[in-house]
Motif scaffolding. Structure first.
Motif, PDB file in Angstrom:
ATOM      1  N   ASP A   1      59.173  40.037  -8.116  1.00 31.43           N
ATOM      2  CA  ASP A   1      59.539  41.369  -7.640  1.00 31.43           C
ATOM      3  C   ASP A   1      60.614  41.970  -8.538  1.00 31.43           C
ATOM      4  O   ASP A   1      60.947  41.402  -9.583  1.00 31.43           O
ATOM      5  CB  ASP A   1      59.968  41.322  -6.164  1.00 31.43           C
ATOM      6  N   GLU A   2      61.179  43.124  -8.132  1.00 34.13           N
ATOM      7  CA  GLU A   2      62.169  43.828  -8.957  1.00 34.13           C
ATOM      8  C   GLU A   2      63.392  42.978  -9.261  1.00 34.13           C
ATOM      9  O   GLU A   2      64.032  43.119 -10.298  1.00 34.13           O
ATOM     10  CB  GLU A   2      62.654  45.111  -8.257  1.00 34.13           C
ATOM     11  N   LYS A   3      63.747  42.092  -8.341  1.00 32.24           N
ATOM     12  CA  LYS A   3      64.945  41.260  -8.510  1.00 32.24           C
ATOM     13  C   LYS A   3      64.642  39.935  -9.194  1.00 32.24           C
ATOM     14  O   LYS A   3      65.522  39.119  -9.387  1.00 32.24           O
ATOM     15  CB  LYS A   3      65.593  41.012  -7.157  1.00 32.24           C
ATOM     16  N   GLY A   4      63.386  39.685  -9.522  1.00 31.86           N
ATOM     17  CA  GLY A   4      63.015  38.465 -10.212  1.00 31.86           C
ATOM     18  C   GLY A   4      62.642  37.322  -9.290  1.00 31.86           C
ATOM     19  O   GLY A   4      62.445  36.196  -9.748  1.00 31.86           O
ATOM     20  N   ALA A   5      62.521  37.584  -8.011  1.00 34.69           N
ATOM     21  CA  ALA A   5      62.139  36.544  -7.056  1.00 34.69           C
ATOM     22  C   ALA A   5      60.620  36.530  -6.919  1.00 34.69           C
ATOM     23  O   ALA A   5      59.980  37.577  -6.941  1.00 34.69           O
ATOM     24  CB  ALA A   5      62.786  36.814  -5.702  1.00 34.69           C
ATOM     25  N   PRO A   6      60.017  35.353  -6.770  1.00 33.95           N
ATOM     26  CA  PRO A   6      58.562  35.303  -6.622  1.00 33.95           C
ATOM     27  C   PRO A   6      58.109  35.914  -5.295  1.00 33.95           C
ATOM     28  O   PRO A   6      58.779  35.777  -4.278  1.00 33.95           O
ATOM     29  CB  PRO A   6      58.235  33.813  -6.685  1.00 33.95           C
TER      30      PRO A   6
END
Length: 151
Positions: A29-34
């Motif tokens: 996602d935008e924050k780099g979390a899967p």
């Protein structure tokens, strides 16, 4: 999709339920979390192995947006050749029109006193000394910091 809405989602069940041309994917996602794993259709590759037939090649070239732009090979006069002609013209030896322009640049060796390239031995020795100095510096720093920590 039943896998997304089902709170009892099991990846193993999802893998077993996949059909031909489907896969489980997860993106960031935008924050780099899967994100949650989801089913998706996989598009088969549009490429192939092996060369084009002459007819296929002609068709690709005819449909190309740069058709005709790169068809003819052009051997333009290089900057080296232009400067060589000017240098000969300035020296007064021949006129610029009579001077033959070389097609390939010739390499000349620098005088031995002013060479700027290192030999293989010099390069190896310099790199070896750098590595040795870095290792010695690390060991000294560890000794100093380790002695400070014990106090």
């Amino acid at each position: 999709n039943s896998f997304r809405t089902n709170p009892e989602f099991s990846t193993a069940d999802a893998i077993q339920a996949l059909g031909v041309g489907e896969a489980l994917v997860s993106v960031l996602d935008e924050k780099g979390a899967p994100t949650v794993v989801q089913r998706t259709l996989i598009r088969p590759p549009a490429s192939r192995l092996g060369p084009l037939s002459p007819g296929e090649r002609a068709g690709v070239m005819a449909a190309s947006p740069v058709k005709g732009v790169y068809d003819a090979a052009i051997d333009r006069e290089s900057a080296f050749e232009v400067l060589k002609v000017r240098a000969i013209a300035r020296s007064g030896g021949e006129s610029a029109r009579d001077a033959p322009a070389p097609r390939t640049p010739t390499r000349t060796r620098a005088p031995s006193g002013g060479r700027d390239r290192q030999t293989l031995t010099e390069t190896f020795a310099k790199q070896f000394l750098r590595t040795l100095a870095a290792a010695a510096g690390r060991e000294i720093l560890r000794g100093v910091l380790g002695g400070m920590r014990r106090r």
